[in-house]
Scaffold this active site. Structure first.
Site, PDB file in Angstrom:
ATOM      1  N   ASP A 133       0.882  -1.158   0.000  1.00  0.00           N
ATOM      2  CA  ASP A 133       0.000   0.000   0.000  1.00  0.00           C
ATOM      3  C   ASP A 133       0.923   1.212   0.000  1.00  0.00           C
ATOM      4  O   ASP A 133       1.563   1.515   1.013  1.00  0.00           O
ATOM      5  CB  ASP A 133      -0.893  -0.001   1.243  1.00  0.00           C
TER       6      ASP A 133
ATOM      7  N   SER B 151       0.286  13.560 -14.588  1.00  0.00           N
ATOM      8  CA  SER B 151      -0.829  13.496 -15.531  1.00  0.00           C
ATOM      9  C   SER B 151      -0.969  14.851 -16.206  1.00  0.00           C
ATOM     10  O   SER B 151      -0.592  15.886 -15.642  1.00  0.00           O
ATOM     11  CB  SER B 151      -2.134  13.150 -14.796  1.00  0.00           C
TER      12      SER B 151
ATOM     13  N   TYR C 157      -7.979  14.715  -8.150  1.00  0.00           N
ATOM     14  CA  TYR C 157      -6.978  14.033  -8.966  1.00  0.00           C
ATOM     15  C   TYR C 157      -6.019  15.039  -9.590  1.00  0.00           C
ATOM     16  O   TYR C 157      -4.789  14.879  -9.523  1.00  0.00           O
ATOM     17  CB  TYR C 157      -7.675  13.210 -10.051  1.00  0.00           C
TER      18      TYR C 157
ATOM     19  N   LYS D 247      -1.914  15.457  -8.712  1.00  0.00           N
ATOM     20  CA  LYS D 247      -0.861  15.308  -9.709  1.00  0.00           C
ATOM     21  C   LYS D 247      -0.060  16.596  -9.882  1.00  0.00           C
ATOM     22  O   LYS D 247       1.137  16.562 -10.204  1.00  0.00           O
ATOM     23  CB  LYS D 247      -1.463  14.856 -11.037  1.00  0.00           C
TER      24      LYS D 247
END
Length: 257
Positions: free
Chosen positions: A54, A137, A150, A154
């Site tokens: 993890d 990303s 998200y 990033k």
């Protein structure tokens, strides 16, 4: 020269492609994944080593780095690839996104990169240096109101990458650090996003994806191999003076937005 490589989230998608690319070049590769069954299968199929991990858990990082140091005697390349978009059914905009989803995304996408760099750098420096590649990303390069957490996670990876690069340079570790920003590779994560955005626009997922593809300057989605090739290059001696850079592989998406 053969190197020891660690790729997180290496059981499928872009991570799996990166694992295969390094193995093709004769490097010793370890992959980690939170999905033990998928990771073990990928290890059997590719010949890589595997550790269940993890990436948001510091103790897990300590165990993985210690095991690699013991089994391989060193580490030369770290690819922080593991990531998540969050719960598939959770709202993603800043007004409606659940706070626990935000925290999990930040833990998996950003804190994991911090932890990976923190604990891998000493072993990499002891091994003579090398390269860290952080997978970010294009969502970090343009506003993403439909993927607020998200995109923010990033963007933090991109900034952290530059800080790590400068730190390692000043410390004399001989470790370079760069970020790669995938555009639109049709992994399960992107397919789910296309389905969701298609539904919000009264379209099927495939129809929305096709419309989106046509909007890209190069009129094409990218392939896992495109990402793996860039990561492999950045980790190689051919990129020996490239550090602290953010490189998008996106068919010109950022240019058009």
């Amino acid at each position: 020269m053969s190197r020891t490589v660690l790729v997180t989230g290496g059981a499928q998608g872009i991570g799996r492609g990166i694992v295969e690319r390094f193995l093709e070049s004769g490097h010793r590769v370890f992959l980690t994944d939170i999905n033990a069954a998928a990771g073990e299968a990928a290890a059997r199929e590719t010949g890589a080593g595997f550790f269940a991990q993890d990436v948001a858990d510091e103790a897990s990082w300590l165990a993985v780095i210690e095991a690699i140091g013991r089994e391989a005697g060193g580490l030369h390349v770290l690819v922080n690839n593991a990531g998540t978009e969050g719960k598939g059914t959770a709202a993603k905009d800043v007004e409606t996104a659940p706070a626990d989803d935000w925290r999990r995304i930040m833990d998996v996408n950003t804190s994991s990169v911090f932890l990976g760099c923190k604990h891998a750098i000493p072993l990499m420096a002891k091994s003579g240096g090398g390269a860290i590649v952080n997978m970010a990303s294009v969502a970090s390069l343009v506003p993403t109101p439909f993927l607020a957490a998200y995109g923010a996670s990033k963007a933090a990876v991109e900034h952290l990458t530059r800080s790590v690069a400068l730190h390692c340079g000043r410390a004399g570790h001989a470790i370079r650090c760069n970020s790669v920003h995938p555009g639109h590779v049709m992994t399960p994560m992107l397919t789910a996003i296309m389905e969701r955005l298609g539904g919000e626009n009264g379209m099927s997922g495939p129809d929305f994806a096709e419309k989106f593809r046509q909007s890209l300057p190069l009129r094409s989605f990218q392939d896992v191999r495109d990402m793996a090739n860039l990561v492999h290059f950045l980790a190689s001696d051919d990129a020996r003076f490239i550090t602290g850079q953010s490189i998008a592989v996106d068919s010109g998406f950022v240019l058009a937005n």
